[in-house]
Design a protein around this motif. Sequence first.
Motif, mmCIF file in Angstrom:
data_model
loop_
_atom_site.group_PDB
_atom_site.id
_atom_site.type_symbol
_atom_site.label_atom_id
_atom_site.label_comp_id
_atom_site.label_asym_id
_atom_site.label_seq_id
_atom_site.Cartn_x
_atom_site.Cartn_y
_atom_site.Cartn_z
ATOM 1 N N SER A 159 -44.381 26.102 -4.529
ATOM 2 C CA SER A 159 -44.951 24.836 -5.020
ATOM 3 C C SER A 159 -46.358 24.970 -5.581
ATOM 4 O O SER A 159 -46.649 24.472 -6.668
ATOM 5 C CB SER A 159 -44.973 23.790 -3.906
ATOM 6 N N LYS B 128 -18.694 11.364 -16.779
ATOM 7 C CA LYS B 128 -19.851 11.810 -15.984
ATOM 8 C C LYS B 128 -19.794 13.326 -15.770
ATOM 9 O O LYS B 128 -20.791 14.029 -15.944
ATOM 10 C CB LYS B 128 -19.886 11.084 -14.631
ATOM 11 N N ASN C 150 -42.739 18.763 -2.922
ATOM 12 C CA ASN C 150 -41.396 18.418 -2.436
ATOM 13 C C ASN C 150 -41.445 17.181 -1.522
ATOM 14 O O ASN C 150 -40.629 16.264 -1.656
ATOM 15 C CB ASN C 150 -40.799 19.591 -1.638
ATOM 16 N N GLN D 159 -36.560 14.799 -11.243
ATOM 17 C CA GLN D 159 -36.570 15.302 -12.617
ATOM 18 C C GLN D 159 -37.412 14.502 -13.597
ATOM 19 O O GLN D 159 -37.822 15.044 -14.614
ATOM 20 C CB GLN D 159 -35.124 15.425 -13.121
ATOM 21 N N TYR E 64 -37.972 23.117 -21.653
ATOM 22 C CA TYR E 64 -37.507 22.556 -20.376
ATOM 23 C C TYR E 64 -37.808 21.058 -20.331
ATOM 24 O O TYR E 64 -36.924 20.243 -20.061
ATOM 25 C CB TYR E 64 -38.190 23.283 -19.217
ATOM 26 N N GLU F 219 -22.351 16.409 -17.000
ATOM 27 C CA GLU F 219 -22.954 17.458 -16.165
ATOM 28 C C GLU F 219 -22.791 18.829 -16.828
ATOM 29 O O GLU F 219 -23.717 19.651 -16.805
ATOM 30 C CB GLU F 219 -22.337 17.429 -14.761
ATOM 31 N N GLN G 140 -31.479 27.987 -11.858
ATOM 32 C CA GLN G 140 -30.955 27.359 -10.644
ATOM 33 C C GLN G 140 -30.506 25.921 -10.941
ATOM 34 O O GLN G 140 -29.470 25.458 -10.466
ATOM 35 C CB GLN G 140 -32.031 27.354 -9.563
ATOM 36 N N SER H 169 -28.320 23.004 -2.816
ATOM 37 C CA SER H 169 -27.633 22.933 -1.514
ATOM 38 C C SER H 169 -26.612 21.792 -1.452
ATOM 39 O O SER H 169 -25.568 21.911 -0.826
ATOM 40 C CB SER H 169 -28.683 22.717 -0.417
ATOM 41 N N GLY I 115 -22.077 21.531 -9.662
ATOM 42 C CA GLY I 115 -22.052 20.105 -9.301
ATOM 43 C C GLY I 115 -20.894 19.352 -9.927
ATOM 44 O O GLY I 115 -20.612 18.208 -9.554
ATOM 45 N N GLY J 131 -36.026 20.194 -1.531
ATOM 46 C CA GLY J 131 -36.536 21.490 -1.103
ATOM 47 C C GLY J 131 -37.196 21.428 0.251
ATOM 48 O O GLY J 131 -37.309 20.357 0.856
ATOM 49 N N ALA K 19 -31.834 13.346 -7.907
ATOM 50 C CA ALA K 19 -32.056 14.194 -9.090
ATOM 51 C C ALA K 19 -33.034 13.504 -10.045
ATOM 52 O O ALA K 19 -33.967 14.128 -10.549
ATOM 53 C CB ALA K 19 -30.724 14.483 -9.788
ATOM 54 N N ARG L 269 -36.262 31.235 -12.984
ATOM 55 C CA ARG L 269 -35.739 30.988 -11.634
ATOM 56 C C ARG L 269 -35.370 29.505 -11.483
ATOM 57 O O ARG L 269 -34.250 29.164 -11.111
ATOM 58 C CB ARG L 269 -36.824 31.381 -10.614
ATOM 59 N N PHE M 40 -24.374 20.638 -3.293
ATOM 60 C CA PHE M 40 -23.000 20.788 -3.792
ATOM 61 C C PHE M 40 -22.138 21.660 -2.887
ATOM 62 O O PHE M 40 -21.001 21.986 -3.221
ATOM 63 C CB PHE M 40 -23.016 21.272 -5.245
ATOM 64 N N MET N 125 -32.333 17.905 -0.981
ATOM 65 C CA MET N 125 -32.339 18.382 -2.381
ATOM 66 C C MET N 125 -33.758 18.639 -2.878
ATOM 67 O O MET N 125 -33.967 19.413 -3.798
ATOM 68 C CB MET N 125 -31.701 17.339 -3.310
HETATM 69 N N1 FAQ Z 1 -30.981 23.924 -2.797
HETATM 70 O O1 FAQ Z 1 -40.680 27.046 -2.841
HETATM 71 P P1 FAQ Z 1 -39.581 26.035 -2.999
HETATM 72 C C1 FAQ Z 1 -28.270 17.984 -10.237
HETATM 73 C C2 FAQ Z 1 -34.916 27.189 -2.792
HETATM 74 S S1 FAQ Z 1 -29.702 17.893 -9.353
HETATM 75 C C3 FAQ Z 1 -30.968 25.258 -2.996
HETATM 76 O O2 FAQ Z 1 -39.899 24.641 -2.641
HETATM 77 P P2 FAQ Z 1 -39.312 25.371 -5.810
HETATM 78 C C4 FAQ Z 1 -27.732 16.732 -10.920
HETATM 79 C C5 FAQ Z 1 -35.840 27.482 -3.962
HETATM 80 O O3 FAQ Z 1 -35.098 27.759 -5.130
HETATM 81 C C6 FAQ Z 1 -29.928 19.408 -8.444
HETATM 82 N N2 FAQ Z 1 -32.097 25.998 -3.002
HETATM 83 O O4 FAQ Z 1 -38.964 26.162 -4.469
HETATM 84 C C7 FAQ Z 1 -26.343 16.446 -10.551
HETATM 85 C C8 FAQ Z 1 -36.607 28.668 -3.448
HETATM 86 O O5 FAQ Z 1 -35.781 29.831 -3.516
HETATM 87 P P3 FAQ Z 1 -36.105 31.058 -4.519
HETATM 88 C C9 FAQ Z 1 -30.644 20.454 -9.197
HETATM 89 C C10 FAQ Z 1 -33.261 25.342 -2.815
HETATM 90 O O6 FAQ Z 1 -38.517 25.962 -6.905
HETATM 91 C C11 FAQ Z 1 -26.051 15.311 -9.804
HETATM 92 C C12 FAQ Z 1 -36.744 28.380 -1.962
HETATM 93 O O7 FAQ Z 1 -35.714 27.454 -1.646
HETATM 94 N N3 FAQ Z 1 -31.966 20.062 -9.530
HETATM 95 O O8 FAQ Z 1 -27.781 19.044 -10.278
HETATM 96 C C13 FAQ Z 1 -33.336 23.958 -2.635
HETATM 97 O O9 FAQ Z 1 -40.792 25.269 -5.995
HETATM 98 C C14 FAQ Z 1 -24.748 15.019 -9.439
HETATM 99 C C15 FAQ Z 1 -38.104 27.829 -1.596
HETATM 100 O O10 FAQ Z 1 -38.314 26.484 -2.123
HETATM 101 C C16 FAQ Z 1 -32.949 20.966 -9.707
HETATM 102 O O11 FAQ Z 1 -32.766 22.166 -9.555
HETATM 103 C C17 FAQ Z 1 -32.130 23.239 -2.621
HETATM 104 N N4 FAQ Z 1 -32.085 21.913 -2.428
HETATM 105 O O12 FAQ Z 1 -38.795 23.875 -5.532
HETATM 106 C C18 FAQ Z 1 -25.282 17.247 -10.962
HETATM 107 C C19 FAQ Z 1 -34.285 20.414 -10.141
HETATM 108 N N5 FAQ Z 1 -34.623 23.611 -2.469
HETATM 109 O O13 FAQ Z 1 -35.824 30.521 -5.895
HETATM 110 C C20 FAQ Z 1 -23.975 16.971 -10.575
HETATM 111 C C21 FAQ Z 1 -35.224 21.494 -10.602
HETATM 112 C C22 FAQ Z 1 -35.342 24.746 -2.544
HETATM 113 O O14 FAQ Z 1 -37.578 31.370 -4.313
HETATM 114 C C23 FAQ Z 1 -23.711 15.835 -9.802
HETATM 115 N N6 FAQ Z 1 -35.720 22.292 -9.514
HETATM 116 N N7 FAQ Z 1 -34.535 25.788 -2.741
HETATM 117 O O15 FAQ Z 1 -35.165 32.131 -4.106
HETATM 118 C C24 FAQ Z 1 -36.787 21.933 -8.755
HETATM 119 O O16 FAQ Z 1 -37.384 20.880 -8.940
HETATM 120 C C25 FAQ Z 1 -37.270 22.915 -7.727
HETATM 121 O O17 FAQ Z 1 -36.722 24.176 -8.010
HETATM 122 C C26 FAQ Z 1 -36.930 22.494 -6.258
HETATM 123 C C27 FAQ Z 1 -37.418 23.614 -5.317
HETATM 124 C C28 FAQ Z 1 -37.666 21.216 -5.899
HETATM 125 C C29 FAQ Z 1 -35.443 22.325 -6.060
#
Ligand code: FAQ
Length: 309
Positions: A205, A68, A218, A133, A144, A72, A37, A106, A45, A196, A129, A33, A108, A194
């Motif tokens: 969490s 850049k 978060n 990260q 990972y 990505e 994501q 969200s 992005g 969360g 990010a 998951r 993007f 971003m």
């Molecule tokens: N957007 O229980 P939690 C990049 C969802 S950086 C959309 O807190 P979790 C670089 C969450 O999936 C961006 N959905 O969840 C770049 C969960 O839904 P689910 C990517 C969100 O997983 C820069 C529900 O809400 N980075 O791309 C968001 O413990 C420039 C409940 O939330 C990562 O993904 C959100 N903001 O914590 C590229 C980092 N927040 O799945 C291009 C890795 C929450 O139950 C240009 N991910 N949700 O249906 C993480 O660290 C974690 O997954 C969190 C969320 C912190 C994002």
Amino acid sequence: MDGQEQFEALIAADARVEPRDWMPEGYRKTLVRQISQHAHSEIIGMQPEGNWISRAPSLKRKAILMAKVQDEAGHGLYLYSAAETLGTPRDRMTEDLIAGKARYSSIFNYPALSWADMGAIGWLVDGAAICNQVPLCRASYGPYGRAMVRICKEESFHQRQGFEILLELARGTDAQKEMAQDAINRWYAPSLMMFGPPDDDSPNSRQSMAWNIKRFSNDELRSRFVGMIVEQVQVLGLTLPDPAIRFNAETGRWEHGPLDWEEFREVLAGRGPCNSQRLARRREAHEEGAWVREAAAAYARRQNATEVA
Ligand code: FAQ
């Protein structure tokens, strides 16, 4: 020791779980998951910045932005590979994304309206990010964590190039300074989101922290990020659109003003400013790329047949 005991011992020792180790189904599902994501976020992005490659103000800026955006794409590929080691094929993850069933960040779903947005995305979005990260480099799942090390190195470069775009604009004409400030005003709150939902509304969490996937909550990470940018914005000679930012000495945390969590829920439900545009573009790219996938598969089949013969 059976598989369950071995897994628990690895987590207790803060050691790494590898693809062939036994793992609980919930751990596997949580990782797929989060990693898928994350991979989708990198791929979607590419769009807000990709749209500006042809409008970059100089050849140098164009080359940097193109590099850049390519980085990505690379991040997305490392992450899809990490998720595949958990048994989920990349095709299935892509199908879920283009069917609108998978999440991506969200952030993007907001439009990039001016050149200064390239600066704000680099500084704030890549900055957020990185904050999120760097701790993931120590995630308990080996593939990972290792992918994150390389990604974070590249993100640091991305953040600096964004900051430098803003610095140059901030030192430019009044109109350029205004453009930089306007971009920061628009990207500030979405970049905080971003991290969360707030901790008391984050269903995943607790378990992810118990499994050493997430290392901080978060809100903890969001607060660290605010502390980081509140200092950096002074170097720019610009401001953050949040008069409530303050350091709380009692909790040792940076605090910020209220965020519009209703807007966040709307974006996650697919009703943000650019959700439909981003998905339509991703679908189109997938369809247009069908011949490349077919050609690559045909080539691989021929190579295999030659090796066998
Ligand atoms: N957007 O229980 P939690 C990049 C969802 S950086 C959309 O807190 P979790 C670089 C969450 O999936 C961006 N959905 O969840 C770049 C969960 O839904 P689910 C990517 C969100 O997983 C820069 C529900 O809400 N980075 O791309 C968001 O413990 C420039 C409940 O939330 C990562 O993904 C959100 N903001 O914590 C590229 C980092 N927040 O799945 C291009 C890795 C929450 O139950 C240009 N991910 N949700 O249906 C993480 O660290 C974690 O997954 C969190 C969320 C912190 C994002």
